[in-house]
Write an enzyme that holds these catalytic residues in place. Structure first.
Site, mmCIF file in Angstrom:
data_model
loop_
_atom_site.group_PDB
_atom_site.id
_atom_site.type_symbol
_atom_site.label_atom_id
_atom_site.label_comp_id
_atom_site.label_asym_id
_atom_site.label_seq_id
_atom_site.Cartn_x
_atom_site.Cartn_y
_atom_site.Cartn_z
ATOM 1 N N SER A 15 -4.419 -0.587 14.363
ATOM 2 C CA SER A 15 -5.244 0.608 14.530
ATOM 3 C C SER A 15 -5.807 0.662 15.938
ATOM 4 C CB SER A 15 -6.389 0.592 13.512
ATOM 5 O OG SER A 15 -7.353 1.586 13.794
ATOM 6 N N GLY B 21 0.813 -1.211 0.000
ATOM 7 C CA GLY B 21 0.000 0.000 0.000
ATOM 8 C C GLY B 21 0.842 1.253 0.000
ATOM 9 N N ALA B 22 1.946 1.245 -0.751
ATOM 10 C CA ALA B 22 2.918 2.334 -0.680
ATOM 11 C C ALA B 22 2.653 3.459 -1.666
ATOM 12 C CB ALA B 22 4.325 1.783 -0.908
ATOM 13 N N ASN B 23 1.519 3.437 -2.336
ATOM 14 C CA ASN B 23 1.247 4.494 -3.318
ATOM 15 C C ASN B 23 0.584 5.723 -2.696
ATOM 16 O OD1 ASN B 23 -1.045 2.432 -3.328
ATOM 17 N ND2 ASN B 23 -2.035 4.212 -4.258
ATOM 18 N N TYR C 298 -14.198 -3.826 10.621
ATOM 19 C CA TYR C 298 -12.879 -3.189 10.607
ATOM 20 C C TYR C 298 -12.151 -3.450 11.929
ATOM 21 C CZ TYR C 298 -9.250 0.387 10.099
ATOM 22 O OH TYR C 298 -8.046 1.036 10.019
ATOM 23 N N ILE D 102 0.205 6.741 4.632
ATOM 24 C CA ILE D 102 1.275 6.332 5.526
ATOM 25 C C ILE D 102 2.281 5.448 4.813
ATOM 26 C CG2 ILE D 102 1.749 4.913 7.555
ATOM 27 C CD1 ILE D 102 -0.924 5.994 8.685
ATOM 28 N N GLY D 103 1.799 4.558 3.968
ATOM 29 C CA GLY D 103 2.701 3.673 3.240
ATOM 30 C C GLY D 103 3.623 4.432 2.317
#
Length: 298
Positions: free
Chosen positions: A138, A21-23, A164, A26-27
């Protein structure tokens, strides 16, 4: 250490990091900082075009690889093609409060992506990991409960917040059980977890036009810290002297924001029996098992 900032991240020269999820959010910040510190960073993203756009804003050795955590076949393909050693695996990607939906393999989307996807990825890559696995949890784990009779919301009326919370509680139980298994296997790899407090990112992008969720997001925005600060607990968990099984988060304003340090977790997140049971069930659901030999029966 009473304070921690980007300046405290040590040189990462010679290391390889995988950040899911680096796009965005936080990532993206995590990947950028690690690359700036000299790491070779693999952006593991579902949307390759967005990943390339993010990579274009970073300096250093950055590569984009496709990974859809909501699809076990994509996870297996990613792991099969990644043959080199990995020093840091950052399990960051996640979805939050979408309408009821299912992954490619039929899992409830939040549990399937946030927990099962990272569970499968970690175990497939673990023989190549040399230093640390960091999983982003979380504060929502505080409202979470693991319903072993209906993990994928097939019989209960769907409640997004509860789903969640379950997925984030699963992240912490996964970390503690991974730590236990690594220790029994005599592995030098350290498993840690982190939470960003309240951070203004696009994690809730799937909320659509739901008025309630839009109002909640507006309220959160009043106290949230930005992604730059929200990434600090992840970087702390990845590079600071945090023990195996440790959990990091903001230390100010009741854990909502501020400089990171060791964080508290709920009693449910410390339930060793539930952690072992969740691990067994996760192996059954994903078909992926712990790959290292342990000295005692797990």
């Amino acid at each position: 250490m009473t304070t921690f900032s980007v300046a405290d991240v040590p040189s990462m020269a010679g290391r390889t990091a995988v950040v899911t999820g680096a796009n965005s959010g936080i990532g993206r910040v995590t990947a950028r900082v690690l690359a700036e510190r000299g790491a070779r960073v693999l952006l593991a993203v579902r949307d390759v075009d967005k990943g390339r756009a993010a990579a274009a804003t970073m300096t250093g050795a950055v590569e984009v690889r496709r990974l859809d955590l909501a699809d076990l076949s994509s996870i297996r393909t990613f792991a099969r093609r990644l043959t080199e050693p990995i020093d840091l695996l950052i399990n960051n990607a996640g979805v939050s409060l979408p309408p009821m939906s299912r992954t490619a393999d039929g899992f409830e989307s939040q549990f399937g992506t946030n927990h099962l996807g990272h569970f499968a990825l970690t175990n497939l890559l673990l023989p190549q990991v040399r230093e640390r696995v960091v999983t982003v949890a979380s504060l929502a784990h505080l409202i979470g409960a693991i319903d072993f009779t209906d993990l994928n919301w097939e019989r209960r009326p769907y409640r997004g917040h509860a789903a969640y919370g379950q997925s984030k509680l699963a992240n912490l139980l996964f970390t503690s059980e991974l730590h236990r298994r690594l220790r029994e296997a005599g592995s030098p790899v350290v498993a840690t977890a982190a939470h960003p407090g309240i951070s203004a990112t696009d994690l809730m992008r799937s909320q659509g036009r739901n008025p309630r969720l839009r109002a909640e997001r507006a309220l959160i925005g009043l106290v949230a810290q930005n992604a730059e600060h929200g990434a600090l607990p992840t970087l702390y968990a990845a590079t600071a002297d945090l023990p195996g099984g440790g959990y990091a988060g903001p230390r100010g304003l009741m854990g909502l924001r501020g400089a990171p340090g060791p964080a508290r977790r709920s009693a449910k997140a410390r339930d060793a029996a539930a952690a072992r049971r969740l691990w067994r069930v996760s192996e059954e659901l994903t078909g992926v098992a712990f790959p290292l030999t342990t000295s005692r029966a797990a």
